[in-house]
Design an enzyme around this catalytic site. Structure first.
Site, PDB file in Angstrom:
ATOM      1  N   MET A  22       0.851  -1.200   0.000  1.00  0.00           N
ATOM      2  CA  MET A  22       0.000   0.000   0.000  1.00  0.00           C
ATOM      3  C   MET A  22       0.885   1.249   0.000  1.00  0.00           C
ATOM      4  O   MET A  22       1.901   1.287   0.690  1.00  0.00           O
ATOM      5  CB  MET A  22      -0.868   0.019   1.260  1.00  0.00           C
ATOM      6  CG  MET A  22      -1.686   1.306   1.402  1.00  0.00           C
ATOM      7  SD  MET A  22      -2.717   1.348   2.881  1.00  0.00           S
ATOM      8  CE  MET A  22      -1.529   1.929   4.084  1.00  0.00           C
ATOM      9  N   ASP A  24      -0.081   5.726  -1.128  1.00  0.00           N
ATOM     10  CA  ASP A  24      -0.916   6.896  -0.803  1.00  0.00           C
ATOM     11  C   ASP A  24      -2.375   6.610  -0.424  1.00  0.00           C
ATOM     12  O   ASP A  24      -3.024   5.777  -1.068  1.00  0.00           O
ATOM     13  CB  ASP A  24      -1.035   7.815  -2.022  1.00  0.00           C
ATOM     14  CG  ASP A  24       0.264   8.067  -2.738  1.00  0.00           C
ATOM     15  OD1 ASP A  24       1.315   7.629  -2.277  1.00  0.00           O
ATOM     16  OD2 ASP A  24       0.211   8.725  -3.804  1.00  0.00           O
ATOM     17  N   GLN A  40      -3.588   3.516  -2.715  1.00  0.00           N
ATOM     18  CA  GLN A  40      -2.732   2.932  -3.745  1.00  0.00           C
ATOM     19  C   GLN A  40      -2.343   1.536  -3.287  1.00  0.00           C
ATOM     20  O   GLN A  40      -1.770   1.362  -2.209  1.00  0.00           O
ATOM     21  CB  GLN A  40      -1.480   3.796  -3.945  1.00  0.00           C
ATOM     22  CG  GLN A  40      -1.741   5.054  -4.734  1.00  0.00           C
ATOM     23  CD  GLN A  40      -2.063   4.751  -6.192  1.00  0.00           C
ATOM     24  OE1 GLN A  40      -1.173   4.505  -6.980  1.00  0.00           O
ATOM     25  NE2 GLN A  40      -3.337   4.752  -6.550  1.00  0.00           N
ATOM     26  N   PHE A  80      -3.589   5.359 -10.632  1.00  0.00           N
ATOM     27  CA  PHE A  80      -2.747   6.097  -9.697  1.00  0.00           C
ATOM     28  C   PHE A  80      -3.619   6.938  -8.763  1.00  0.00           C
ATOM     29  O   PHE A  80      -4.833   6.813  -8.744  1.00  0.00           O
ATOM     30  CB  PHE A  80      -1.743   6.965 -10.487  1.00  0.00           C
ATOM     31  CG  PHE A  80      -0.428   6.265 -10.753  1.00  0.00           C
ATOM     32  CD1 PHE A  80      -0.344   4.888 -10.867  1.00  0.00           C
ATOM     33  CD2 PHE A  80       0.746   7.003 -10.884  1.00  0.00           C
ATOM     34  CE1 PHE A  80       0.871   4.249 -11.103  1.00  0.00           C
ATOM     35  CE2 PHE A  80       1.967   6.379 -11.121  1.00  0.00           C
ATOM     36  CZ  PHE A  80       2.041   4.999 -11.233  1.00  0.00           C
ATOM     37  N   ARG A 147      -0.430  14.327 -12.561  1.00  0.00           N
ATOM     38  CA  ARG A 147      -1.224  13.336 -11.817  1.00  0.00           C
ATOM     39  C   ARG A 147      -1.785  13.823 -10.485  1.00  0.00           C
ATOM     40  O   ARG A 147      -1.518  14.914 -10.044  1.00  0.00           O
ATOM     41  CB  ARG A 147      -0.370  12.089 -11.565  1.00  0.00           C
ATOM     42  CG  ARG A 147       0.925  12.348 -10.818  1.00  0.00           C
ATOM     43  CD  ARG A 147       1.653  11.011 -10.594  1.00  0.00           C
ATOM     44  NE  ARG A 147       2.911  11.199  -9.896  1.00  0.00           N
ATOM     45  CZ  ARG A 147       4.086  11.357 -10.495  1.00  0.00           C
ATOM     46  NH1 ARG A 147       4.183  11.344 -11.809  1.00  0.00           N
ATOM     47  NH2 ARG A 147       5.174  11.531  -9.774  1.00  0.00           N
ATOM     48  N   ASP A 148      -2.525  12.913  -9.848  1.00  0.00           N
ATOM     49  CA  ASP A 148      -3.042  13.043  -8.484  1.00  0.00           C
ATOM     50  C   ASP A 148      -4.092  14.150  -8.340  1.00  0.00           C
ATOM     51  O   ASP A 148      -3.958  15.050  -7.498  1.00  0.00           O
ATOM     52  CB  ASP A 148      -1.894  13.263  -7.478  1.00  0.00           C
ATOM     53  CG  ASP A 148      -0.768  12.246  -7.637  1.00  0.00           C
ATOM     54  OD1 ASP A 148      -1.036  11.160  -8.189  1.00  0.00           O
ATOM     55  OD2 ASP A 148       0.372  12.528  -7.227  1.00  0.00           O
ATOM     56  N   GLU A 199       3.724  16.150  -6.052  1.00  0.00           N
ATOM     57  CA  GLU A 199       2.730  15.074  -6.112  1.00  0.00           C
ATOM     58  C   GLU A 199       1.626  15.337  -5.084  1.00  0.00           C
ATOM     59  O   GLU A 199       1.842  16.049  -4.102  1.00  0.00           O
ATOM     60  CB  GLU A 199       3.376  13.721  -5.771  1.00  0.00           C
ATOM     61  CG  GLU A 199       4.570  13.361  -6.636  1.00  0.00           C
ATOM     62  CD  GLU A 199       5.155  11.979  -6.334  1.00  0.00           C
ATOM     63  OE1 GLU A 199       5.385  11.234  -7.294  1.00  0.00           O
ATOM     64  OE2 GLU A 199       5.397  11.652  -5.156  1.00  0.00           O
ATOM     65  N   TRP A 290       9.404   7.140   0.236  1.00  0.00           N
ATOM     66  CA  TRP A 290       9.834   6.454  -0.994  1.00  0.00           C
ATOM     67  C   TRP A 290      11.304   6.058  -0.947  1.00  0.00           C
ATOM     68  O   TRP A 290      11.737   5.177  -1.696  1.00  0.00           O
ATOM     69  CB  TRP A 290       9.577   7.329  -2.228  1.00  0.00           C
ATOM     70  CG  TRP A 290       8.156   7.276  -2.695  1.00  0.00           C
ATOM     71  CD1 TRP A 290       7.269   8.310  -2.755  1.00  0.00           C
ATOM     72  CD2 TRP A 290       7.440   6.113  -3.171  1.00  0.00           C
ATOM     73  NE1 TRP A 290       6.048   7.869  -3.234  1.00  0.00           N
ATOM     74  CE2 TRP A 290       6.138   6.529  -3.500  1.00  0.00           C
ATOM     75  CE3 TRP A 290       7.769   4.764  -3.344  1.00  0.00           C
ATOM     76  CZ2 TRP A 290       5.159   5.652  -3.996  1.00  0.00           C
ATOM     77  CZ3 TRP A 290       6.812   3.889  -3.843  1.00  0.00           C
ATOM     78  CH2 TRP A 290       5.528   4.340  -4.159  1.00  0.00           C
TER      79      TRP A 290
HETATM   80  C1  FRU Z   1       2.965   9.548  -4.561  1.00  0.00           C
HETATM   81  C2  FRU Z   1       2.811   8.875  -5.898  1.00  0.00           C
HETATM   82  C3  FRU Z   1       1.769   9.593  -6.735  1.00  0.00           C
HETATM   83  C4  FRU Z   1       1.286   8.536  -7.659  1.00  0.00           C
HETATM   84  C5  FRU Z   1       1.306   7.317  -6.783  1.00  0.00           C
HETATM   85  C6  FRU Z   1       1.603   6.035  -7.500  1.00  0.00           C
HETATM   86  O1  FRU Z   1       3.420   8.715  -3.564  1.00  0.00           O
HETATM   87  O2  FRU Z   1       4.060   8.813  -6.571  1.00  0.00           O
HETATM   88  O3  FRU Z   1       2.257  10.747  -7.382  1.00  0.00           O
HETATM   89  O4  FRU Z   1       0.027   8.798  -8.178  1.00  0.00           O
HETATM   90  O5  FRU Z   1       2.294   7.549  -5.792  1.00  0.00           O
HETATM   91  O6  FRU Z   1       1.409   4.948  -6.664  1.00  0.00           O
END
Ligand code: FRU
Length: 483
Positions: A22, A24, A40, A80, A147-148, A199, A290
């Protein structure tokens, strides 16, 4: 292998996936008396992979029911991060005039690496989803990192607003039906930290000091992991004004402001559609980084969320600062163990020695009198292990030191001490510590700073003590609860 061994780091009261990977939190929305937490999720692996949206619901933000995967990859790509809203007035036409849930997320094409924004809707409170046939609803040739989407209803302009991460800035879009979107503006050039790709943005208004006539906008954005930056991935915030199209930062936002000074609070966003009678802005973050997220030493599942936190704006040192406090619902899970007021360090230690616990909360207040260098708690200790959480008077900083916290050797950047400076004129130092099987969250200065750190101590490291360097006495008030 025994269950106990497999599950030894499994959080007791923080959300973690039933199995596998898991990252985000996604699609945070409150609807029909349920808090939805999508996330995620890679259902077939212990590392990031073909991303899906996992799903759980809660009525109290503390206990979660796991539900089947909500969104799976399709011809447009992997799923995503993104958000969800209640379409109260059926602006989409998906719900025959009734309210329903709409998810807005990024499609990531694994082959072309192209990123686009798509929507899906649910007629059954998020249990099943239908992807919109017109997907994707936003594409771009300009950005690789695109994204996001975080979407909210902007009452003044009577439109939906989307804030989307675009490389190292964010783009605002608006829409009347969640299907057709118009670009409004871009924000972020030349301001804030650009240590990595931007992000998971979020944008919402909060009253300053609870005064509803004084609203300010808070903009959160997470910054990706870059090898040269020792902190790895982390989140910053700005305050300012938003008119439905453009975000204008305050003077205070010229300085970089971090949401958390620990290593393990990333990609956090807030719940949408919390009823007005409640009125809270509630946030949750992914409790990892990360830098080392795919190497943490858990078996069968990987990744957890922070404790849900209420966000407020309060005047501190002449500016509106973002304040975080664990949600009040946490307090229902407390069993009181100790309430003591005194000065002698050894007396406090006699009491703490008896508390051999894995999951607990400490709420303490100290008067850092002359002659003291540093003080605090040593948690989850044994001969070999300790996690130290305290205050350094000289540096006027709270800290968590996980150098010897247990298993730390899975990544060279995991061990270390993380600190946050507090205004030096503090007369009393308040510390609130929330300890779960594999995490420590420290709140200080009445929510002004937070330090969130993962730890992997041995289940038998149950010691707890207090230390005060420089003196044997310090005025204290300490409360402790089992969680
Ligand atoms: C942030 C991220 C987002 C992306 C997702 C992918 O942690 O990199 O930008 O949508 O994780 O899992």
């Amino acid at each position: 292998m025994s269950i106990l061994k497999v599950e030894k780091y499994r959080p007791k009261f923080h959300f973690s996936p039933a199995a596998e990977w898991m990252n985000d939190p996604n699609g945070l929305v409150y609807f029909n008396e349920e808090y939805h937490l999508f996330y995620q999720h890679h259902p077939y692996g212990m590392e990031m992979g073909a991303m899906h949206w996992g799903h759980a619901v809660s009525r109290d933000l503390m206990t979660w029911e796991h539900l089947p995967v909500a969104l799976a990859p399709d011809e447009n790509g992997m799923i995503f991060s993104g958000s969800a809203v209640v379409d109260w007035n059926d602006t989409t036409g998906f719900f025959g005039g009734k309210p329903g849930l709409v998810a807005i997320f990024t499609h990531h094409n694994g082959l072309t690496l192209n990123q686009t924004q798509s929507i899906a809707y649910s007629h059954d409170s998020g249990r099943t989803w239908i992807k919109y046939e017109g997907n994707p609803v936003i594409s771009s040739d300009k950005y690789d990192d695109f994204r996001d989407p975080k979407v909210f209803w902007h009452e003044e302009t009577k439109r939906w607003v989307m804030v989307l991460a675009c490389g190292q800035t964010v783009c605002f879009y608006h829409s009347t039906n969640l299907k057709e979107w118009t670009f409004s503006s871009e924000f972020g050039k030349g301001i804030g930290s650009h240590d990595g790709v931007w992000e998971c943005p979020d944008l919402f208004a909060l009253p300053v000091d609870g005064d509803k006539t004084k609203l300010k906008w808070v903009f959160l954005v997470s910054i990706g992991n870059e090898p040269d930056i020792k902190e790895g991935s982390r989140t910053q915030y700005f305050t300012g004004h938003f008119d439905g199209r453009t975000f204008m930062p305050d003077e205070a936002s010229q300085t970089i402001r971090w949401l958390d000074y620990g290593r393990d609070n990333y990609a956090g966003v807030s719940w949408s559609d919390i009823p007005e009678e409640d009125g809270r802005r509630i946030y949750i973050g992914w409790m990892s980084n990360w830098r080392y997220a795919s190497t943490t030493p858990t078996k069968s599942w990987r990744g957890a969320m922070t404790i849900p936190r209420e966000l407020t704006l309060e005047s501190r040192n002449g500016e509106a600062a973002l304040i975080q406090r664990p949600v009040l619902e946490l307090e229902k899970f407390r069993t009181p163990l100790l309430e003591v007021e005194g000065e002698a360090v050894n007396e406090l230690n006699l009491l703490l020695k008896d508390q051999q616990l894995v999951t607990y909360e400490i709420v303490a207040e100290f008067e850092p009198v002359q002659g003291i260098d540093s003080f605090g708690f040593k948690l989850r200790t044994s001969q070999q292990e300790e996690t130290v959480a305290g205050y350094s008077v000289k540096e006027s900083a709270v800290f968590v030191d996980r150098t010897r916290s247990g298993v730390v050797d899975f990544h060279e950047h995991f061990p270390g001490k993380h600190q946050a400076v507090l205004p030096p004129d503090l007369q009393y130092l308040q510390l609130r510590l929330i300890v779960d099987r594999s995490s420590v969250e420290l709140f200080a200065g009445d929510g002004l700073v937070a330090i969130t750190d993962l730890i992997y101590p041995s289940p038998s490291s149950l010691g707890l003590s207090f230390f005060c360097n420089g003196k044997n006495e310090i005025p204290y008030k300490v409360k402790m609860y089992k969680l």
